[in-house]
Design a protein around this motif. Structure first.
Motif, PDB file in Angstrom:
ATOM      1  N   THR A  95       0.838  -1.201   0.000  1.00  0.00           N
ATOM      2  CA  THR A  95       0.000   0.000   0.000  1.00  0.00           C
ATOM      3  C   THR A  95       0.871   1.249   0.000  1.00  0.00           C
ATOM      4  O   THR A  95       0.605   2.214  -0.720  1.00  0.00           O
ATOM      5  CB  THR A  95      -0.937   0.003   1.216  1.00  0.00           C
ATOM      6  N   GLY A  96       1.924   1.229   0.784  1.00  0.00           N
ATOM      7  CA  GLY A  96       2.834   2.370   0.832  1.00  0.00           C
ATOM      8  C   GLY A  96       3.526   2.612  -0.496  1.00  0.00           C
ATOM      9  O   GLY A  96       3.834   3.747  -0.856  1.00  0.00           O
ATOM     10  N   LEU A  97       3.766   1.552  -1.263  1.00  0.00           N
ATOM     11  CA  LEU A  97       4.393   1.714  -2.570  1.00  0.00           C
ATOM     12  C   LEU A  97       3.400   2.179  -3.632  1.00  0.00           C
ATOM     13  O   LEU A  97       3.767   2.885  -4.566  1.00  0.00           O
ATOM     14  CB  LEU A  97       5.032   0.387  -3.008  1.00  0.00           C
ATOM     15  N   LEU A  98       2.138   1.799  -3.516  1.00  0.00           N
ATOM     16  CA  LEU A  98       1.148   2.130  -4.537  1.00  0.00           C
ATOM     17  C   LEU A  98       0.568   3.532  -4.383  1.00  0.00           C
ATOM     18  O   LEU A  98       0.284   4.196  -5.368  1.00  0.00           O
ATOM     19  CB  LEU A  98       0.006   1.108  -4.505  1.00  0.00           C
ATOM     20  N   ALA A 143      -4.887   4.965 -17.681  1.00  0.00           N
ATOM     21  CA  ALA A 143      -4.540   6.149 -16.910  1.00  0.00           C
ATOM     22  C   ALA A 143      -5.148   6.133 -15.518  1.00  0.00           C
ATOM     23  O   ALA A 143      -4.831   6.978 -14.710  1.00  0.00           O
ATOM     24  CB  ALA A 143      -4.999   7.407 -17.644  1.00  0.00           C
ATOM     25  N   ALA A 144      -6.034   5.158 -15.202  1.00  0.00           N
ATOM     26  CA  ALA A 144      -6.694   5.122 -13.898  1.00  0.00           C
ATOM     27  C   ALA A 144      -5.665   4.797 -12.827  1.00  0.00           C
ATOM     28  O   ALA A 144      -4.829   3.908 -12.987  1.00  0.00           O
ATOM     29  CB  ALA A 144      -7.795   4.083 -13.892  1.00  0.00           C
ATOM     30  N   PRO A 145      -5.698   5.508 -11.711  1.00  0.00           N
ATOM     31  CA  PRO A 145      -4.735   5.237 -10.638  1.00  0.00           C
ATOM     32  C   PRO A 145      -5.048   3.907  -9.963  1.00  0.00           C
ATOM     33  O   PRO A 145      -6.204   3.508  -9.871  1.00  0.00           O
ATOM     34  CB  PRO A 145      -4.924   6.407  -9.677  1.00  0.00           C
ATOM     35  N   ALA A 146      -4.000   3.235  -9.535  1.00  0.00           N
ATOM     36  CA  ALA A 146      -4.159   1.969  -8.833  1.00  0.00           C
ATOM     37  C   ALA A 146      -4.426   2.256  -7.366  1.00  0.00           C
ATOM     38  O   ALA A 146      -3.654   2.955  -6.715  1.00  0.00           O
ATOM     39  CB  ALA A 146      -2.902   1.130  -8.978  1.00  0.00           C
ATOM     40  N   THR A 147      -5.522   1.742  -6.842  1.00  0.00           N
ATOM     41  CA  THR A 147      -5.857   1.941  -5.431  1.00  0.00           C
ATOM     42  C   THR A 147      -6.092   0.599  -4.784  1.00  0.00           C
ATOM     43  O   THR A 147      -6.529  -0.360  -5.425  1.00  0.00           O
ATOM     44  CB  THR A 147      -7.133   2.806  -5.279  1.00  0.00           C
TER      45      THR A 147
END
Length: 147
Positions: A19-22, A46-50
């Motif tokens: 999670t800290g890396l993403l 282009a959608a951010p990875a969550t």
């Protein structure tokens, strides 16, 4: 002796690190597509990875119990065919009595196949079973049965 962390702690630490890396990568992306993006770059690219922390289980999944080991039974037999004679040497290495029967299949159609009488073999016992055909033997085997 060094203590090993439990599996649940390892999963929790791994999920926190991922999670800290993403998150920094997701917040650093611009709102629109990049100017040099080709025709294959769409809104999905282009959608951010969550990562939703509620979707991460606190405990590892429960493994189903292993299947019961099959009960060991049956003598170990070595069968020898010499011309028209068949000999089977059997040894019972298990703690139950085994009923053995020698089956002989003859090659010629007129030669009668033979099924021997059942012989009881106690634990740790040995026995020799014999059978024959008038001419050639096609195949021979020993069957096992519980008393």
């Amino acid at each position: 002796m060094r203590a090993r962390p439990s599996r649940a702690v390892s999963l929790l630490v791994t999920s926190v690190v991922l999670t800290g890396l993403l998150i920094p990568g997701a917040t650093a992306q611009p709102g629109g597509p990049e100017p040099g993006a080709g025709p294959g770059a769409g809104p999905e690219a282009a959608a951010p990875a969550t990562v939703d922390l509620a979707d991460i289980p606190g405990e590892p999944p429960v493994r189903p119990s292993p299947a019961a080991t099959p009960e060991l039974f049956g003598s170990d037999c070595d069968t020898e065919i010499d011309g028209s004679q068949v000999t089977a040497y059997c040894h019972n290495g298990y703690p139950e009595t085994d009923l053995l029967r020698l089956h002989v299949e003859c090659e010629r159609w007129w030669d009668l196949d033979g099924d021997g009488a059942a012989v009881s073999l106690d634990p740790a016992g040995r026995v020799r079973l014999t059978g024959r055909c008038w001419k050639e033997v096609r195949t021979a085997w020993v069957s096992h049965q519980r008393p």
